[in-house]
Design an enzyme around this catalytic site. Structure first.
Site, PDB file in Angstrom:
ATOM      1  N   TYR A   1       0.815  -1.082  -0.003  1.00  0.00           N
ATOM      2  CA  TYR A   1       0.049   0.087   0.158  1.00  0.00           C
ATOM      3  C   TYR A   1       0.932   1.489   0.112  1.00  0.00           C
ATOM      4  CZ  TYR A   1      -3.840  -3.313   1.643  1.00  0.00           C
ATOM      5  OH  TYR A   1      -4.650  -4.066   1.630  1.00  0.00           O
TER       6      TYR A   1
ATOM      7  N   HIS B   1       0.426 -11.792   2.130  1.00  0.00           N
ATOM      8  CA  HIS B   1      -0.544 -10.609   1.441  1.00  0.00           C
ATOM      9  C   HIS B   1      -1.316 -11.815   0.576  1.00  0.00           C
ATOM     10  CE1 HIS B   1      -1.459  -6.497   0.107  1.00  0.00           C
ATOM     11  NE2 HIS B   1      -2.515  -7.275   0.093  1.00  0.00           N
TER      12      HIS B   1
END
Ligand SMILES: NC(=O)c1ccc[n+]([C@@H]2O[C@H](COP(=O)([O-])OP(=O)(O)OC[C@H]3O[C@@H](n4cnc5c(N)ncnc54)[C@H](OP(=O)(O)O)[C@@H]3O)[C@@H](O)[C@H]2O)c1
Length: 276
Positions: free
Chosen positions: A48, A106
């Site tokens: 991110y 992730h």
């Protein structure tokens, strides 16, 4: 904020704040406003590119470190035992923290074949105190079983795509059997939110709440931990204000029935979708 107790005896708030794609000064402002609104968990990830902003929002909020849960995720390019540990260390450096509360893999990236080693790395990172709880994201039941068989360590959470158009009944059942808490990403359904579906709009009208509040309440009554993102203070507050009403069993069933096999937001099947 109510909490869930995880399989490692640590706790997480029942709702967390999604931080993608909040970045820069505007991102810090949005995250600080979320903490002011009452969120006590920020969901971030290396990919991110906002881990500095997460640490900074925590500092600006003035809240004690122990009151806020900070989560990050190891990216595909850092798979492998040593790289996963180094990834968590780098996240701490960028955030300016001495530990995170939750670290996840992730995506499994099965073609790389390294998620088991990565999980071994997270187990070691936890032993070294870099992270309090460890889990995964976008894992199928098969991948979960593989990492559990290899290490004997059951992930505390699996963060998966879950919203009314993709309610993940099979994965929720698999998690319940294994003692894994389900975290929901894109919990509102993002650009394809089911706000206008009669099952959602009707429940909103009968409880005098918004369609978004109905969907988040549905998440909680399923036992999930939703991570709604909003850059808007008013929506941030509304998305937390879901404890004053209860959906009936019929309303719950009708919302879950909006699910479709092709209800994913994009082609994010973890057996084929990979992110580095
Ligand atoms: N593990 C993974 O692979 C993965 C993948 C995707 C996402 N995530 C996590 O999940 C979090 C949330 O996912 P998401 O952002 O994709 O989806 P989401 O939270 O379902 O939807 C966010 C969108 O809904 C809008 N919104 C928020 N509250 C609203 C309300 N009350 N009424 C109407 N619209 C509202 C937001 O707009 P405004 O901001 O303008 O209010 C934003 O456009 C991410 O931030 C990230 O932390 C994880």
């Amino acid at each position: 904020m109510e909490t869930y107790t995880l399989n490692d005896a640590h706790t997480l708030p029942v709702i967390g704040f999604g931080t993608y794609p909040l970045r820069g000064e505007a991102g810090i402002v949005a995250m600080t406003s979320a903490l002011e609104a009452g969120y006590r968990m920020l969901d971030s990830a290396v990919n991110y590119r906002n881990e500095y902003e997460v640490g900074e929002a925590l500092r600006r909020s003035g809240l004690p470190r122990a009151e806020v849960r900070i989560a990050t995720k190891v990216p595909g390019r850092d798979h492998g035992r040593a790289k996963a540990i180094a990834s968590v260390e780098a996240s701490l450096e960028v955030m300016g923290l001495d530990h995170v509360d939750l670290a996840l893999i992730h995506w499994p990236n099965p073609s790389r074949g390294r998620y088991v080693d990565t999980w071994v790395g997270l187990v070691e990172a936890r032993e070294r105190g870099l992270v309090t709880s460890i889990g995964v994201s976008n894992f199928t039941a098969e991948y979960l079983q593989e990492i559990i068989d290899a290490t004997g360590v059951v992930p505390a959470v699996n963060q998966i795509e879950l919203h009314p158009r993709f309610p993940q009944e099979e994965m929720r059942a698999a998690h319940a059997e294994l003692g894994i808490r389900t975290e929901s990403w894109s919990p509102l359904g993002k650009r394809n939110a089911a706000y206008e579906e009669p099952a959602v709009a009707g429940a909103a009208a009968s409880h005098d709440v918004t369609p978004a509040q109905v969907i988040l309440r549905w998440q909680l009554q399923l036992g999930c931990l939703p991570l709604p993102k909003s850059a808007t203070p008013e929506r941030q507050r509304a998305n937390l204000d879901v404890f004053g009403f209860e959906l009936t069993q019929a309303e719950m069933t009708a919302i879950t029935a909006l699910g479709r096999p092709d209800g994913r937001l994009f082609d994010g099947d973890p057996r084929t979708h990979e992110e580095m």
